[in-house]
Design a protein around this motif. Structure first.
Motif, PDB file in Angstrom:
ATOM      1  N   THR A   1       0.825  -1.199   0.000  1.00 26.38           N
ATOM      2  CA  THR A   1       0.000   0.000   0.000  1.00 26.38           C
ATOM      3  C   THR A   1       0.864   1.256   0.000  1.00 26.38           C
ATOM      4  OG1 THR A   1      -1.749   1.198   1.162  1.00 26.38           O
ATOM      5  CG2 THR A   1      -0.173   0.001   2.526  1.00 26.38           C
ATOM      6  N   LYS A   2       0.336   2.331  -0.579  1.00 25.11           N
ATOM      7  CA  LYS A   2       1.022   3.621  -0.575  1.00 25.11           C
ATOM      8  C   LYS A   2       0.588   4.485   0.604  1.00 25.11           C
ATOM      9  CE  LYS A   2       1.593   3.674  -5.606  1.00 25.11           C
ATOM     10  NZ  LYS A   2       1.283   4.390  -6.871  1.00 25.11           N
ATOM     11  N   ALA A   3      -0.344   3.967   1.390  1.00 24.91           N
ATOM     12  CA  ALA A   3      -0.862   4.726   2.533  1.00 24.91           C
ATOM     13  C   ALA A   3       0.109   4.661   3.706  1.00 24.91           C
ATOM     14  CB  ALA A   3      -2.214   4.164   2.945  1.00 24.91           C
ATOM     15  N   ASN A   4      -0.138   5.506   4.699  1.00 27.50           N
ATOM     16  CA  ASN A   4       0.581   5.400   5.967  1.00 27.50           C
ATOM     17  C   ASN A   4       0.187   4.100   6.659  1.00 27.50           C
ATOM     18  OD1 ASN A   4       1.810   8.136   5.996  1.00 27.50           O
ATOM     19  ND2 ASN A   4      -0.326   8.796   6.057  1.00 27.50           N
ATOM     20  N   ILE A   5       1.060   3.611   7.529  1.00 29.94           N
ATOM     21  CA  ILE A   5       0.809   2.345   8.217  1.00 29.94           C
ATOM     22  C   ILE A   5       0.593   2.601   9.704  1.00 29.94           C
ATOM     23  CG2 ILE A   5       1.705   0.043   8.746  1.00 29.94           C
ATOM     24  CD1 ILE A   5       1.092   0.545   5.786  1.00 29.94           C
ATOM     25  N   ALA A   6      -0.386   1.912  10.256  1.00 24.02           N
ATOM     26  CA  ALA A   6      -0.599   1.890  11.700  1.00 24.02           C
ATOM     27  C   ALA A   6      -0.832   0.434  12.094  1.00 24.02           C
ATOM     28  CB  ALA A   6      -1.798   2.755  12.086  1.00 24.02           C
TER      29      ALA A   6
END
Length: 900
Positions: free
Chosen positions: A629-634
């Motif tokens: 994914t290109k999103a931020n990770i949590a």
């Protein structure tokens, strides 16, 4: 070959996150299963003969002609069908290029994936491609007439599905700005944006368009009276209802030349201009009567026809409209010139092209006669021969952009007129000899004010600069970058989806916003059920996103919906992946856990780059989605010693951690303690680890969307695993002498999760009423039996009412097989009927026991329990939970020593 199934994907999907519009065709090659193309006599030659344009397909060789090279060398028929289906759409004017072909676990059966622009056309292209290839295999050719018919049918699908040039321009501008859109179910309505931020359009009318303005603009005579009363130059005219009144009306407007038109017509229908004698006037009256009962008679004003477009009170474009005509070449007849003009690729039927083909009607022949021509006449070179008296594009006219030429006074007048009529978008028809001079100086007039004006002449003029008039509309609807979307939080996983979705929605309600959410038991908006059912697919998501009251969307996204149709949105702000475990394997060509992980990763991948993928750090496959994914990770974790989370936090990341009995958010140098697990009803007093994990995921998803710790805490404290809030998810009932627990566990991972709670039950017996859906693999049932033997003291094996094609008793036998393998001395019995099995378990429960029911029908199980006199739904406290002495709130992150 035989097509087994065709599915239509409409959002981010298993095959592509970016390409949303895909057809998935399950194709059985049958006798061709082991026959590559180079072993089929004459196939290559037949394919090239019928579709020589396939030369343009690169395919894996990466060069022009690469695909045909593969065909000549030998490739399987599924691959060929893919390319043929794409090429048929290309030949019909639909530019598509994405395709995939993969063999399934069933030998000879392939999944053929093709891109589409129009659903019906895409499905048709898939079927036509199979017909074409099969014909070449059988006969060595595909008849030219059949190919031409296929292409024409595809063109018809594409034309019929067209939004129209005006709507198309607005939709493309919205897409360019990242504004989502969707067609609504009635009256050609288009929705721009989601939820509370949505706007609606019909052609070029918006939800800002006032009905009074539209009604006034549609009444041409009333419009003229209003404008005349306000000092606006308008044609002298009158309205009549009978032919007997025509002669008097002509005298009233000052005699010939005149214009006759219907009172409430549009698109130039029924209009005749520059009428100079009684016979033509009588014929024009009859033509107008075909459109309207009331007829306008006006004085004809000499000049050129202009359209001035006003959006949101500002002139944004001006076009001179030229009536349909041909220009003589000194050799060709007028009929030949018309045919040649209509060959222009920019001309099409209706509004599907920049220009419309010229078609003649009675007024055309009258106009020709007035010019001294017939269709057989040969006009001198350079002579213009007009074929229509009106300048509408819909009757074959053309347009010249004059936006930069209009006089400032005329701009002021146009903007004033639109305010007088009361429209947000309007098209003014102006007749003047020179638009660059004030109308009052050249005897110009305002002929009409049009609601829902067409944009085609402005976005694609025949001459001059195209104007981005759609941009002005979007600026009006979404001024100053006003939001068009509501936050979307998507939740997936093998187990815990519904509980986490409901909990996340409940947490978000603490912000005071209206939350719409979808689950396996229904679609909800706020506190109300919209529709009961297993609503975890795109259609239910659209119900939420189309609702004008919804401020936040929390959408459960199950594997079935993703496989069948893709996600119901283009991208989310948060994508939550709870876990990946064996379930539904062997269904929908998802045969391995890794394939299932790839499917569920769609939720993590379809997140905006500035959004968050919330991933389970304790699940290897879920955690690995961070790389896709290109999103931020949590991350969330039940393990305070997680090395993955430690490194993530050290790099500035955010995580949710279960530490020292607390659910905590760890970010930077601080640990934000939310609440003790034992104080969160959902966790069953801290005894249900999987519920703690669900709570961590929901809390983290809310936190990264700026929901405060206090609001998260309030949501966790007030959400219960009850029939009202989570039906079928750890519902515990106090029946006085014993308890009953209902949970919709139906796969090994969910059995394990329930077992982690049941093993803490230390009084009486642990009785299990167990089963599983009939479409699972044999080995899955055996595994369920082994797990049940490890969890329960006594087992009642039952079956679902719907065996999903499996013979009655087969699933039960396999579960028993697993019980015997795990614990030969385990006590059990088989009662296939679910109602009888539940009643038997409840009847036999000794004092202090726990009866765990894993039903097909949750509502039936709860009903059977409640008739026995439920004292209350209980939330047991876990006396053995170790609680830290620290208080709730923010503490130095040294509380989670191993994360530093």
């Amino acid at each position: 070959m035989r097509i087994l199934k065709i599915q239509t994907l409409r959002g981010p999907n298993y095959w592509s996150i970016r390409r949303h519009k895909l057809i998935v065709m399950r194709l059985d090659l049958e006798s061709l299963a082991e026959t590559p193309s180079n072993e089929i006599p004459g196939f290559y030659e037949g394919l090239v003969e019928v579709l020589p344009s396939l030369e343009g397909h690169y395919c894996s060789p990466g060069c022009r002609g690469g695909f045909l090279m593969r065909v000549r060398e030998g490739t399987m028929m599924g691959h060929i069908v893919e390319h043929v289906a794409l090429e048929l759409q290309e030949l019909a004017g639909m530019h598509v290029g994405f395709g995939r072909t993969r063999e399934t676990a069933t030998p000879g059966v392939y999944q053929v994936v093709i891109e589409y622009l129009n659903e019906e056309a895409g499905r048709y292209a898939g079927r036509a491609a199979v017909r074409l290839c099969q014909s070449i295999v059988d006969r060595g050719r595909y008849p030219k007439a059949e190919l031409e018919q296929d292409i024409q049918d595809l063109k018809d699908f594409w034309r019929d599905a067209s939004l129209g040039p005006s709507t198309e321009a607005i939709v493309k501008e919205a897409e360019k700005r990242g504004i989502p859109w969707m067609p609504l179910a009635a009256r050609y309505l288009i929705q721009l944006g989601y939820g509370v931020h949505q706007k609606r359009m019909q052609a070029t009318m918006t939800n800002n368009t006032g009905i009074l303005g539209v009604e006034l603009a549609c009444d041409k005579e009333a419009t003229k009276r209003i404008l005349d009363a306000n000092g606006v130059p308008v044609p002298r005219g009158t309205v009549i209802n009978f032919l007997d009144d025509l002669e008097e009306a002509i005298e009233q407007v000052g005699g010939y030349p005149i214009v006759i038109k219907p009172l409430d017509g549009n698109h130039g229908r029924g209009i005749s201009i520059d009428i100079r004698n009684w016979d033509d006037a009588e014929a024009a009256y009859e033509l107008a009567r075909q459109v309207s009962r009331s007829i306008i008679v006006e004085r004809y004003y000499v000049g050129r026809d202009h359209r001035v477009l006003v959006v949101d009170g500002k002139v944004v474009a001006v076009a001179e409209r030229v009536p349909a005509h041909v220009v003589g070449d000194g050799r060709s007849t007028i009929a030949d010139l018309i045919d040649e003009t209509n060959k222009d690729p920019n001309r099409g039927e209706g509004h599907d092209k920049v220009l419309t083909k010229i078609e003649l009607d009675r007024s055309s022949y009258q106009l020709l006669d007035r010019q001294g021509y017939t269709l057989d006449s040969v006009p001198p070179n350079g002579t213009i021969c007009y074929l229509r008296s009106t300048a509408n594009l819909s009757t074959g006219g053309s347009a010249i952009d004059r936006t930069d030429e209009i006089h400032p006074e005329n701009v002021w007048l146009a903007q004033r007129i639109v305010k007088i009529i009361g429209l947000d978008i309007a098209g003014l028809d102006v007749v003047t000899t020179d638009i660059s001079r004030p109308l009052r100086d050249v005897d110009g007039v305002i002929v009409e004010v049009n609601a829902a004006p067409g944009f085609r002449m402005h976005v694609a003029p025949s001459q001059g600069i195209p104007r981005n008039v759609a941009g002005a509309v979007i600026d009006m609807l979404f001024p100053n970058e006003k939001p068009s979307r509501v936050p979307i939080l998507s939740v997936t996983g093998t187990n815990g989806k519904t509980t986490t979705t409901r909990l996340l929605a409940h947490i978000y309600k603490q912000t005071g916003k209206v939350v719409g959410y979808t689950t396996t038991d229904g679609t909800y908006i706020g506190d109300f059920l919209v529709e009961a059912g297993d609503n975890t697919g795109p259609q239910s998501a659209h119900v939420i996103l189309q609702d004008p009251t919804v401020e936040v969307a929390v959408l459960e996204s199950a594997r079935g919906g993703i496989l069948r149709s893709g996600l119901g949105f283009d991208a989310a702000n948060v994508g939550v992946v709870l876990n990946v475990a064996a379930d539904h394997l062997g269904i929908g060509d998802i045969d391995t856990i890794d394939q299932l992980a790839n499917l569920k990763s769609v939720v993590a991948e379809a997140v905006f780059p500035d959004g968050y993928a919330v991933l389970n750090a304790d699940d290897q496959r879920a955690a690995a989605m961070a790389d896709k994914t290109k999103a931020n990770i949590a991350y969330f974790t039940m393990n305070p010693d997680s090395e993955l989370v430690r490194k993530h936090v050290q790099k500035g990341g955010v995580a949710a951690v279960y530490e020292n009995g607390y659910l905590s958010i760890v970010k930077g140098d601080w640990t934000h303690r939310i609440e003790r697990a034992e104080n969160i009803p959902l966790t069953m007093g801290g005894k249900a680890p999987f519920m703690i994990a669900n709570a961590l995921a929901a809390s983290l998803a809310a936190f990264v969307q700026n929901v405060t710790i206090e609001q998260i805490r309030a949501g966790l404290r007030t959400f219960r695993a009850s029939v009202s809030q989570t039906p079928g998810r750890m519902n515990l009932f106090n029946l006085g002498k014993y308890h009953a627990l209902v949970d919709y566990a139906h796969n090994p991972a969910s059995y394990e999760a329930v077992g982690s709670f049941v093993r803490n039950w230390t009084t009486g017996q642990r009785i299990g009423v167990v089963g599983g859906p009939g479409d699972r693999r044999d080995e899955d049932f055996v595994t369920l039996g082994k797990l049940a033997a490890d969890i329960f003291d006594y087992i009642i094996v039952k079956e679902d009412d719907d065996t999903r094609g499996r013979p009655r008793g087969s699933a039960s036998d396999l579960i028993v097989q697993g019980i015997n393998q795990a614990k030969p001395n385990c006590r059990y019995e088989s009662i296939l009927d679910e109602t009888q099995a539940i009643n038997k378990g409840l009847d036999m429960a000794p004092d202090g026991s726990l009866v765990v029911i894993l039903p097909e029908s949750v509502s039936r199980a709860i009903r059977l329990i409640k008739v026995r006199g439920v004292q209350e739904e209980t939330q047991p406290q876990n006396a053995n939970t170790t609680i830290s002495d620290s208080q709730n709130g923010v503490a130095p992150s040294s509380v989670v020593n191993t994360l530093l």
